[in-house]
Design an enzyme around this catalytic site. Sequence first.
Site, PDB file in Angstrom:
ATOM      1  N   THR A 173       0.452  -1.238  -0.079  1.00  0.00           N
ATOM      2  CA  THR A 173      -0.311   0.424   0.466  1.00  0.00           C
ATOM      3  C   THR A 173       0.568   1.484   0.238  1.00  0.00           C
ATOM      4  OG1 THR A 173      -0.231   0.120   2.330  1.00  0.00           O
ATOM      5  CG2 THR A 173      -1.866  -1.347   0.335  1.00  0.00           C
ATOM      6  N   ALA A 216       0.688  -3.709   4.605  1.00  0.00           N
ATOM      7  CA  ALA A 216       0.389  -2.694   4.692  1.00  0.00           C
ATOM      8  C   ALA A 216       1.352  -1.578   4.619  1.00  0.00           C
ATOM      9  CB  ALA A 216      -0.437  -2.564   5.279  1.00  0.00           C
ATOM     10  N   HIS A 217       0.603  -0.425   4.717  1.00  0.00           N
ATOM     11  CA  HIS A 217       1.413   0.781   5.093  1.00  0.00           C
ATOM     12  C   HIS A 217       2.153   0.543   6.682  1.00  0.00           C
ATOM     13  CE1 HIS A 217      -0.571   1.383   9.023  1.00  0.00           C
ATOM     14  NE2 HIS A 217      -1.428   1.219   8.882  1.00  0.00           N
ATOM     15  N   ASP A 218       3.768   1.783   6.196  1.00  0.00           N
ATOM     16  CA  ASP A 218       4.241   1.980   6.951  1.00  0.00           C
ATOM     17  C   ASP A 218       5.266   0.974   7.046  1.00  0.00           C
ATOM     18  OD1 ASP A 218       3.826   4.149   7.202  1.00  0.00           O
ATOM     19  OD2 ASP A 218       1.862   4.133   8.261  1.00  0.00           O
ATOM     20  N   GLY A 234       2.433  -0.991   9.417  1.00  0.00           N
ATOM     21  CA  GLY A 234       3.861  -0.744  10.497  1.00  0.00           C
ATOM     22  C   GLY A 234       4.777  -1.582  10.914  1.00  0.00           C
TER      23      GLY A 234
END
Length: 218
Positions: A120, A138-140, A158
């Site tokens: 993402t 997913a993000h980060d 994360g």
Amino acid sequence: MKELVVVGAGGHGRELLDVVDAVNAVQPSYRLLGVLDDAMPDPDLLAACRVRHLGPVRLLAELDTEYVVGIGSPKARKTIDLAATEWGRRPATLVHPHAVVGRNVTLGPGAVICALASVTTNVRIGRHVHINVAATVAHDCRLGDYVTLAPGARLSGGITIGDQVTVGTGAVVIQGLRIGVGTVVGAGAVVVRDLPAEVVAVGVPARPRLPVQQSGAG
Ligand SMILES: CC(C)(COP(=O)(O)OP(=O)(O)OC[C@H]1O[C@@H](n2cnc3c(N)ncnc32)[C@H](O)[C@@H]1OP(=O)(O)O)[C@@H](O)C(=O)NCCC(=O)NCCS
């Protein structure tokens, strides 16, 4: 068109041939010279893929071509990458056109993102990382070098993954965790706590079972 070889003619190597075809179908980019493998690959399977076995991996020292490593083992990818770098070769980075890669994503040299995978936003992916079919990041997230996400593995947001980690088929990692260098997460595991380096963790919730060296994954 850049010339390209795939190192490794096993199942994953042959899957990468399809990634190269899909990339070329959108934008002709690579002329595939063939595959390199120290073992003798199944000639019928290679013939069915219309690809030649050029010879052992050390031939890459003499071929002025880009390469990708079609081998699932992080350790094997690292060994081949170190040799190839010494021989002056540069890896190709492949993203299947049916993968989804969002904004602010950095892919290291030699990274491969397979079909139906999703990465993402604000994600850093290291050298020769393989994100297999339908795996999601997913993000980060931060993925070190030579990480393998097996098909359908799921990383929530994360997460920090050390070098040479394998996350098995269908495994899930919840948000914000850290997984240490060289650890193997078994197929179908659900990781809900940080994992140290060099362990095999299985189950729901995932618990470290053995040091990697003492398991079949070592
Ligand atoms: C976790 C893993 C690395 C363990 O490999 P191994 O050390 O060779 O383990 P073994 O097959 O000898 O099994 C040892 C024990 O762990 C159990 N086990 C193995 N994998 C397991 C898993 N994913 N979840 C739960 N238990 C598991 C076995 O049932 C066995 O239990 P027992 O001692 O009670 O009989 C491996 O089974 C695995 O899941 N690898 C990921 C595979 C994958 O995703 N491949 C993708 C290819 S594209």
